[in-house]
Write a protein that holds these residues in place. Structure first.
Motif: not given
Length: 362
Positions: A60, A62-64, A80-81, A84, A111
């Motif tokens: 990914l 970025a942060r999921g 995505a968080r 996102g 998310g």
């Protein structure tokens, strides 16, 4: 400055990202679990088995956060968080390449999402941040996840969405918190929050039912949900008011009735630190688990009565998913995986990747 959607370079990188599979293929009857994580500085979406072994890993950008699941076609979408800008659709067995889904330029994802209409439609909770309202974006899963419209959620800050057992109603947790991506997750309306649960008719876009909390609890943000075996909605909250106060954090809603709230014994309730991070029901549908990563524990409840059943300690533990009757799989930001039941923990992995907020059972 007006925020834009995902940049073209990131979108193309996601669309071309390979699925990294370690060569272990799961049988269709074997339970799999999906979670977002960070490993060696790389953000990933991972499919693991009940022993914590990787079945498939998707890089990914970025942060999921969480996932939409379609067991019939063995597809999933990693979101995505919040705030996102991307989501990734993929085959959990690695049989097809991933498809990148970009948020509309004036929307962002929160998310969470669901498949509906027998897997033909993806619904994603989104922020219309210029309009100050929540929507569920509608995506055609049969046409490359092309965005085809949206349904207003009847509130602000829609977070998790569930598909009702009737298969045509989307249940939305409108957390009530107004945010804007230009303001770095700052909560802009704490004085006049109005969280609610909203039941949306997916076919018509109309609100079928909506329930809220009393005015004295208007800062109790409804965030995450699970369905028990009766079809009742259980939810966990995050309190945005005076930290010295300690309102109930767990609730249940039955269609046509008022919301019921439940509280653990005083010492356990204080230990939850006004924060529930994830909610799940065991495979039998009778045991509810609510995680509190701020408190380092998972709290268990009887879904028939709402009675407190016990706890399990897990440092920075947030992800929880059905594992077996009377047992849930729990993950932590410290890399731990364990089978958890009231006052009982069975370690599966002691140290691994840093797991993010949610686990989903496929």
């Amino acid at each position: 400055m007006r925020s834009t959607g995902i940049d073209r370079r990131t979108f193309l990188a996601l669309a071309g990202a390979g699925l990294l599979a370690p060569g272990l293929r799961a049988g269709e009857d074997e339970p799999l679990f999906l979670g977002a994580r960070e490993k060696a500085g790389q953000f990933e979406a991972a499919v693991i088995d009940g022993q914590g072994r990787d079945r498939l890993v998707l890089p990914l950008a970025a942060r999921g956060h969480s996932f939409a699941l379609d067991p019939a076609t063995r597809r999933a979408v990693a979101f995505a968080r919040s705030p996102g800008r991307f989501a990734i659709a993929f085959d959990v067995d690695g049989a097809a390449g991933p498809v990148a889904i970009a948020a509309r330029a004036d929307r962002h994802f929160f998310g969470h999402g669901i498949y509906a209409a027998d897997g033909r439609l993806l619904l994603a909770t989104e922020n219309d941040y210029e309009g100050g309202r929540g929507v569920t974006g509608l995506y055609d899963a049969t046409d490359g996840y092309r965005r085809i419209g949206e349904i207003p959620t009847g509130g602000i800050g829609p977070h998790e969405v569930l598909l009702s057992p009737d298969r045509r109603t989307a249940i939305v947790a409108n957390g009530g918190i107004l945010t804007h991506p230009d303001y770095d997750r700052i909560k802009l309306n704490l004085a006049d929050m109005a969280p609610n649960l909203t039941y949306l008719d997916i076919e018509t876009g109309e609100i079928a039912e909506q329930v809220g909390l009393g005015p004295e609890l208007h800062q109790l943000s409804i965030r995450h949900m699970a369905l028990d075996r009766r079809g009742d909605v259980w939810f966990g909250c995050q309190f945005e008011g005076d930290p010295a106060l300690a309102p109930p954090l767990v609730g249940r809603h039955r269609r046509g009735r008022a919301i019921e709230l439940f509280t653990a014994p005083a010492d356990i309730h204080r230990a939850m630190r006004n924060y529930v991070g994830s909610v799940a029901v065991d495979a039998g549908g009778d045991l509810l688990a609510t995680s509190s990563p701020h408190g380092g524990l998972v709290v268990f409840w009887d879904t028939a009565t709402g009675a407190f059943q016990g706890t399990v300690a897990i440092d920075d533990g947030c992800g929880i998913a059905p594992f077996a009757p009377g047992e849930l799989l729990a993950s932590s930001g410290r890399g731990e995986l364990l089978a958890a039941a009231p006052d009982t923990r069975r370690p599966i992995l002691a140290a691994g990747p840093a797991w993010d907020n949610h686990l989903r059972r496929f």
